[in-house]
Scaffold this active site. Structure first.
Site, mmCIF file in Angstrom:
data_model
loop_
_atom_site.group_PDB
_atom_site.id
_atom_site.type_symbol
_atom_site.label_atom_id
_atom_site.label_comp_id
_atom_site.label_asym_id
_atom_site.label_seq_id
_atom_site.Cartn_x
_atom_site.Cartn_y
_atom_site.Cartn_z
ATOM 1 C CE LYS A 248 38.067 -32.166 43.560
ATOM 2 N NZ LYS A 248 38.900 -31.056 42.242
ATOM 3 C CG PHE B 170 25.445 -31.025 38.043
ATOM 4 C CD1 PHE B 170 25.745 -30.176 38.671
ATOM 5 C CD2 PHE B 170 26.438 -31.895 36.843
ATOM 6 C CE1 PHE B 170 27.111 -28.959 38.416
ATOM 7 C CE2 PHE B 170 27.356 -30.678 36.919
ATOM 8 C CZ PHE B 170 27.751 -29.286 37.330
ATOM 9 N NE ARG C 284 36.913 -24.096 44.884
ATOM 10 C CZ ARG C 284 37.025 -25.383 44.184
ATOM 11 N NH1 ARG C 284 37.314 -26.487 44.109
ATOM 12 N NH2 ARG C 284 38.344 -25.098 43.154
ATOM 13 C CE LYS D 226 36.570 -34.434 38.802
ATOM 14 N NZ LYS D 226 36.678 -34.316 37.618
#
Length: 298
Positions: A214, A138, A208, A66
């Site tokens: 994460k 990504f 979402r 991250k």
């Protein structure tokens, strides 16, 4: 009843960033910049992460670090902030990007977010610091196929760009939860923030997603700055804490994590900031919130 907002003293005020950005957008861009329209576009469609659930078996997921950068979306011709506003990057930087939609993070390296934020706020494509910025890819927004397929194409696009500032973020597979935790420990020990997990068989979808997670050792959330509380003692004449408001209208203070520079020149009223916390109090407010960064640039 909410306490009254404390309006900052004149020494603590700074011009509204949206107004400043609009004025700059209407002016001629410096040499080397790409022409952008003054009117911001709608926020780009993006796949957003949920928190990692320990019940998930990570064997079927791709795992990456991250990054503490600034998310940027490329629509094939314009690079934009998450808000939809055009990002004033150098022409040479953009020239290496392919004519397809990309999602990624502008990144200088671990623990260099403040430098990156300062660079983007200066809105100067000629700034030499741009030579150190990387666009870490990504995702391929809207592309067909599962993430295995999209990742293979993303790597091919980054390789074909043949530019050191365009990279596919390294992704790896782990066999089990223990390996995932070991990787998390390694990243944290090296100054990283945590991990991102993307389910290998997942199709791309906006909003979402259960397929994007994460993993960090803390919780994080966002709130809007609605006032400043004056500092005392060593902090006399500067901001002691930010008064912030969550989306549900609940207000609280954030004092930890503010550098001396931020206390002298804090995020503007209305700015959206990210904070970290370990847990919620019985009253439902974050316990020991700590300022992390402004979420986006206007």
């Amino acid at each position: 009843m909410r306490p009254p907002t404390r309006i900052p003293a004149p020494a603590l005020r700074r011009p509204g960033r949206c107004i400043r950005s609009l004025i700059l957008a209407l002016a001629l861009l410096p040499a080397g910049a790409v022409a952008q329209t003054a009117e911001p576009a709608d926020a780009p469609a993006a796949m957003l992460a949920l928190r990692y659930d320990p019940a998930i078996d990570p064997a079927g997921w791709w795992v990456s670090e991250k990054l503490d950068g600034v998310r940027a979306s490329w629509d094939g011709s314009v690079l934009r902030f998450r808000s939809g506003r055009a990002l004033p990057a150098p022409a040479w930087f953009l020239a290496a990007l392919p004519p397809v939609a990309l999602d990624g993070e502008l990144w200088l390296g671990r623990r260099r977010f403040d430098e990156l934020s300062g660079l983007l706020r200066r809105e100067d494509p000629a700034d030499p610091l741009w030579r150190e910025v990387r666009y870490m890819l990504f995702e391929l927004p809207g592309a067909a196929g599962d993430f295995d397929t999209r990742l293979a194409r993303l790597r091919s696009l980054a390789e074909a760009a043949d530019a050191p500032w365009v990279q596919a973020i390294p992704q790896q597979r782990v066999p089990d939860r223990a390996a995932l935790q070991r990787l998390l420990g390694e990243v944290l020990a090296s100054g990283g923030e945590g991990l991102m997990l993307h389910r290998a068989d997942a199709l791309w979808q906006p909003g979402r997603s259960e397929a994007l997670r994460k993993l960090t050792p803390w919780l994080d959330a966002e709130a809007r700055v609605v006032g400043y509380l004056p500092g005392k003692g060593r902090l006399q004449g500067r901001v002691g804490a930010l008064q912030v408001e969550r989306a549900d209208g609940r207000r609280f203070r954030i004092g930890s994590g503010l550098s001396d520079a931020l206390r002298a020149n804090p995020p503007a009223l209305g700015a959206l900031v990210t904070y970290r916390y370990r847990e919620l109090t019985p009253a439902g407010l974050p316990r020991f919130p700590r300022y992390l960064r402004e979420r986006t640039l206007p």
